[in-house]
Each structure stands twice: as structure tokens, then as C-alpha cells.
Design a protein around this motif. Structure first.
Motif, PDB file in Angstrom:
ATOM      1  N   ALA A 208      -3.850  32.789 -23.541  1.00  0.00           N
ATOM      2  CA  ALA A 208      -3.864  34.299 -23.867  1.00  0.00           C
ATOM      3  C   ALA A 208      -5.038  34.461 -24.764  1.00  0.00           C
ATOM      4  O   ALA A 208      -5.791  35.419 -24.805  1.00  0.00           O
ATOM      5  N   ALA A 209      -4.950  33.704 -25.651  1.00  0.00           N
ATOM      6  CA  ALA A 209      -5.762  33.915 -26.755  1.00  0.00           C
ATOM      7  C   ALA A 209      -7.261  33.695 -26.600  1.00  0.00           C
ATOM      8  O   ALA A 209      -8.249  34.523 -27.055  1.00  0.00           O
ATOM      9  N   GLN A 210      -7.632  32.889 -25.909  1.00  0.00           N
ATOM     10  CA  GLN A 210      -8.933  32.415 -25.271  1.00  0.00           C
ATOM     11  C   GLN A 210      -9.324  33.562 -24.403  1.00  0.00           C
ATOM     12  O   GLN A 210     -10.625  33.857 -24.495  1.00  0.00           O
ATOM     13  N   LEU A 211      -8.323  34.263 -23.411  1.00  0.00           N
ATOM     14  CA  LEU A 211      -9.058  35.220 -22.497  1.00  0.00           C
ATOM     15  C   LEU A 211      -9.169  36.337 -23.305  1.00  0.00           C
ATOM     16  O   LEU A 211     -10.037  37.154 -22.864  1.00  0.00           O
ATOM     17  N   ALA A 212      -8.358  36.752 -24.620  1.00  0.00           N
ATOM     18  CA  ALA A 212      -8.374  37.850 -25.151  1.00  0.00           C
ATOM     19  C   ALA A 212      -9.950  37.729 -25.990  1.00  0.00           C
ATOM     20  O   ALA A 212     -10.587  38.824 -26.250  1.00  0.00           O
ATOM     21  N   GLU A 213     -10.238  36.647 -26.339  1.00  0.00           N
ATOM     22  CA  GLU A 213     -11.765  36.531 -27.109  1.00  0.00           C
ATOM     23  C   GLU A 213     -12.618  36.802 -26.172  1.00  0.00           C
ATOM     24  O   GLU A 213     -13.756  37.351 -26.285  1.00  0.00           O
ATOM     25  N   ALA A 214     -12.450  36.095 -24.968  1.00  0.00           N
ATOM     26  CA  ALA A 214     -13.468  36.394 -23.830  1.00  0.00           C
ATOM     27  C   ALA A 214     -13.612  37.703 -23.121  1.00  0.00           C
ATOM     28  O   ALA A 214     -14.581  38.368 -22.980  1.00  0.00           O
ATOM     29  N   ALA A 215     -12.411  38.485 -23.253  1.00  0.00           N
ATOM     30  CA  ALA A 215     -12.366  39.821 -22.514  1.00  0.00           C
ATOM     31  C   ALA A 215     -11.697  40.910 -23.648  1.00  0.00           C
ATOM     32  O   ALA A 215     -10.628  41.137 -23.466  1.00  0.00           O
ATOM     33  N   PRO A 216     -12.369  41.066 -24.821  1.00  0.00           N
ATOM     34  CA  PRO A 216     -11.717  41.949 -25.767  1.00  0.00           C
ATOM     35  C   PRO A 216     -11.160  43.201 -25.430  1.00  0.00           C
ATOM     36  O   PRO A 216     -10.245  43.882 -25.898  1.00  0.00           O
ATOM     37  N   GLU A 217     -11.676  43.809 -24.327  1.00  0.00           N
ATOM     38  CA  GLU A 217     -11.496  45.241 -23.796  1.00  0.00           C
ATOM     39  C   GLU A 217     -10.527  44.988 -22.650  1.00  0.00           C
ATOM     40  O   GLU A 217     -10.301  46.043 -22.038  1.00  0.00           O
ATOM     41  N   GLY A 218     -10.267  43.780 -22.176  1.00  0.00           N
ATOM     42  CA  GLY A 218      -9.197  43.396 -21.215  1.00  0.00           C
ATOM     43  C   GLY A 218      -9.981  43.498 -19.786  1.00  0.00           C
ATOM     44  O   GLY A 218     -11.200  43.248 -19.713  1.00  0.00           O
ATOM     45  N   ILE A 219      -8.991  42.971 -18.631  1.00  0.00           N
ATOM     46  CA  ILE A 219      -9.779  42.643 -17.470  1.00  0.00           C
ATOM     47  C   ILE A 219      -9.327  43.870 -16.502  1.00  0.00           C
ATOM     48  O   ILE A 219      -8.281  44.290 -16.591  1.00  0.00           O
ATOM     49  N   ASP A 220      -9.806  43.741 -15.504  1.00  0.00           N
ATOM     50  CA  ASP A 220      -9.653  44.863 -14.154  1.00  0.00           C
ATOM     51  C   ASP A 220      -9.158  43.998 -13.017  1.00  0.00           C
ATOM     52  O   ASP A 220      -8.253  44.496 -12.144  1.00  0.00           O
ATOM     53  N   VAL A 221      -9.660  43.030 -12.910  1.00  0.00           N
ATOM     54  CA  VAL A 221      -9.300  41.997 -11.703  1.00  0.00           C
ATOM     55  C   VAL A 221      -8.817  40.522 -12.176  1.00  0.00           C
ATOM     56  O   VAL A 221      -9.778  39.953 -13.140  1.00  0.00           O
ATOM     57  N   TYR A 222      -8.008  39.992 -11.598  1.00  0.00           N
ATOM     58  CA  TYR A 222      -7.517  38.599 -11.742  1.00  0.00           C
ATOM     59  C   TYR A 222      -7.345  37.787 -10.374  1.00  0.00           C
ATOM     60  O   TYR A 222      -6.652  38.302  -9.710  1.00  0.00           O
TER      61      TYR A 222
END
Length: 341
Positions: A208-222
Motif C-alpha cells: 500500500a505504501a509503495q503504491l501510494a508513492e507511485a500514484a500519489p493522486e490515486g488510481i482509476d483502474v486496477y
């Protein structure tokens, strides 16, 4: 018509947890001369895929389980060596679902003739030009309803499906494409070869922390190939109206202590999220459009692919187990001992 032998891998026992060599057996089957309507094919490559682990369990699913004592099915590609059918002549390259064997003899209706492409291995029809890439295509575009400008996160991104998802998203105009993988070498491959904007090693830090760093504004599609902690992290990172295509849950397949609980489920309600599970068999009507689009990309050099090739039908089980452990980069295929290319 001549006789022949076929070396075939069969399911001997239903695995508990991780499969072992003892769960499989090898049979050498005598093939009689062809009857009317049949063809004989020498396989060049067979495919090993994550969904096959689910078929080893005797449970209700979208596809019947493998039958104990019978040869396991799955994707394969090979050349016709004998034929009684004019539309499937000797020398044709064909794809089929008869799976784990070096020679297959069946009715011609079970085979699809495909063109041979110069300097492209026949195994491409099991990956970038076949069902693997079709899974990525329909999962991203039809199931997750990808839109230009979306930020996309892909788990298992260096695998056969995941590597295609990231490239298709990039070609379709994603604002940002993020992937996870299990080694630093695969992480580098995602950004340096497949065009991902960011990637991380899920084994070396909090997902979760690594995803937040890579996408600080969030994601639209997973696009989910893994499940478990990856799905929890995606649910925490979604923007309002986010969409997920749930393709697989390989992190859960061999567990014997029950499934891992998914966190952040309340966000499905509060952020208006859509999570849709799918299997590619329900989207085969998109195969013509996929074939046209992927053929264009492939010919232009806009799509790249990797394969991990294991030699010999006798090593098919090792290839399958290695794929489950994540030892492959891109598509895992087995080149049979009688393969011609």
C-alpha cells in the motif's frame, strides 16, 4: 495412415496446497491410424497457466476440473503431420486446447489454422497473439472500462497477462501505468522495456505504501492478477468511481490456511467503486477486434513480449510449478522434445 506414440502428462492426484511431482504422471499412448475427419499434430509448444491450478481441484468453477487419470488440456500450437481434412492440410500451423502432450490426434474441428509469421516463434500464438493477450485486452478495455487519461495499476505486471495490460494501457493513452513484480530485475524490466511509468517490488516493502508513492493522486483502474494484499492496497488507492478487473488471485491458490482477508472494503461503497471478476471465455466475441488491433501494434513494433521457454514435454510439470512460483518473465511455455522451431 500410420500409427504413432504420444507422450502425455496426466493428473494423478488432486494437490493439497502446492502441487508436487507426485500429483502428476506420464503416459505413453499409442495412436492408431487416422479415421475420417481427423488430423495428427506434432506440438511445437504447450502453455502452462495459473488457471490450471484451479482446475486441479474438484470444485465447481467456470470450467470443469481436470479428470484424474486423464491428460490435462490447455493451449498448444503445432504443425499438422497427417490429415484427412482438406481445410487443415499437412504442414499447417494450428492452435488448439488439447494441451499437455507432444503429439495430438483429434477431429479437425478442434484445431484452428493460423499463419506463420517470419521471424516470430509459433509460441507467440499462446501469448502475445493468443488468449493471454486477449485476456489483457478485454479485461482492461471491456471489463475495467479503461478511459484515456486513466491511471492504471497492474499486479503481477511482469507476467504474461500483466505485461500485456501495461502496454495496452500505454498505447490507449493512460496518464500513468504502475506495476508490481516480485524481483528487482522484473521491476526494471517493467519500466525499461514494457513502458510502465513506475514499478515496485512487492516483496521488499509495504504494498500500500509503495503504491501510494507511485500514484500519489490515486488510481482509476486496477487489473488484478494476484488478490490478497494487492487487492487491499488497490481498494485503498482508488479515486472515486474506480474500476477493477479481477482476473486472478494467484496469491491464494495454494494456501491451506484459508484465504487472506481483504482490507478497505468500505471504499467500495464510499468511493463508488466497481469490481468485476471475469474469465476470457465469456468475451470471445472480441477476438476479431483484438486480432486486428494487436496485429497492427505487433507489426509496427509497438508491442514487445518475453517468453520463458522450458525444453521437453518431460519437464512440463517443472515449468508449471516454476510459473506458480513466479520464476517466469512473460509467458511460460514448454517446447516439446519433438518441436521443430
Amino acid at each position: 495412415m500410420t500409427t504413432a506414440t504420444s507422450t502425455q502428462i496426466q493428473l494423478a492426484a488432486r494437490p493439497t496446497g502446492w502441487p508436487t511431482d507426485a500429483d502428476f504422471s506420464t503416459a505413453v499412448v499409442e495412436l492408431p491410424g487416422l479415421t475420417a475427419g481427423q488430423v495428427r499434430v506434432v506440438n511445437d509448444f504447450i502453455s502452462v497457466d495459473p488457471y490450471m491450478r484451479g482446475r486441479m481441484n474438484d470444485v465447481k468453477s467456470y470450467i470443469p476440473p481436470f479428470v484424474l487419470g486423464e491428460t490435462m488440456g490447455g493451449g498448444a500450437v503445432g504443425h499438422v503431420v497427417e490429415s484427412t481434412v482438406e481445410s487443415v492440410p499437412v504442414g499447417s500451423l494450428v492452435v488448439h486446447q488439447y494441451g499437455w502432450r507432444d503429439v495430438v490426434q483429434e477431429d479437425a474441428a478442434g484445431f484452428r489454422v493460423v499463419p506463420e509469421i517470419p521471424n516470430v516463434p509459433a509460441s507467440a500464438y499462446l501469448g502475445v497473439l493468443g488468449m493471454t493477450a486477449l485476456t489483457a485486452y478485454v479485461g482492461l478495455l471491456e471489463v475495467a472500462k479503461f478511459k484515456e487519461g486513466d491511471t492504471v495499476f497492474v499486479s503481477g505486471a511482469a507476467g504474461a497477462v500483466g505485461s500485456m495490460v501495461g502496454q495496452i494501457a500505454r498505447l490507449k493513452g493512460a496518464a500513468r501505468v504502475i506495476g508490481s513484480a516480485g524481483t528487482d530485475e522484473k521491476v526494471a524490466l517493467l519500466t525499461e522495456k514494457y513502458g510502465f511509468d513506475a514499478a515496485f517490488n512487492y516483496k521488499t516493502g509495504d504494498i500500500a505504501a509503495q503504491l501510494a508513492e507511485a500514484a500519489p493522486e490515486g488510481i482509476d483502474v486496477y487489473f488484478d492478477n494476484v488478490g490478497g494484499d494487492h487487492l487491499s492496497a488497490a481498494l485503498g488507492a482508488f479515486k472515486d468511481g474506480g474500476r477493477a478487473a479481477l482476473c486472478g488471485a494467484i496469491s491464494q491458490m495454494n494456501r491451506t490456511d484459508g484465504p487472506t482477508g481483504v482490507q478497505n472494503m468500505v471504499n467500495i461503497v464510499t468511493r463508488g467503486l466497481t469490481l468485476t471478476g471475469f474469465t476470457v471465455g465469456n468475451y470471445l466475441q472480441h477476438f476479431p477486434a483484438f486480432t486486428e488491433q494487436m496485429g497492427t501494434w505487433f507489426a509496427a513494433g509497438d508491442i514487445v513480449f518475453d517468453e520463458t521457454v522450458v525444453d521437453g514435454i518431460e519437464n512440463a510439470v517443472d515449468a508449471f510449478l516454476g510459473m506458480l512460483r513466479g520464476e517466469n518473465t512473460g509467458k511460460m511455455v514448454v517446447k516439446t522434445s519433438v518441436a521443430t522451431n
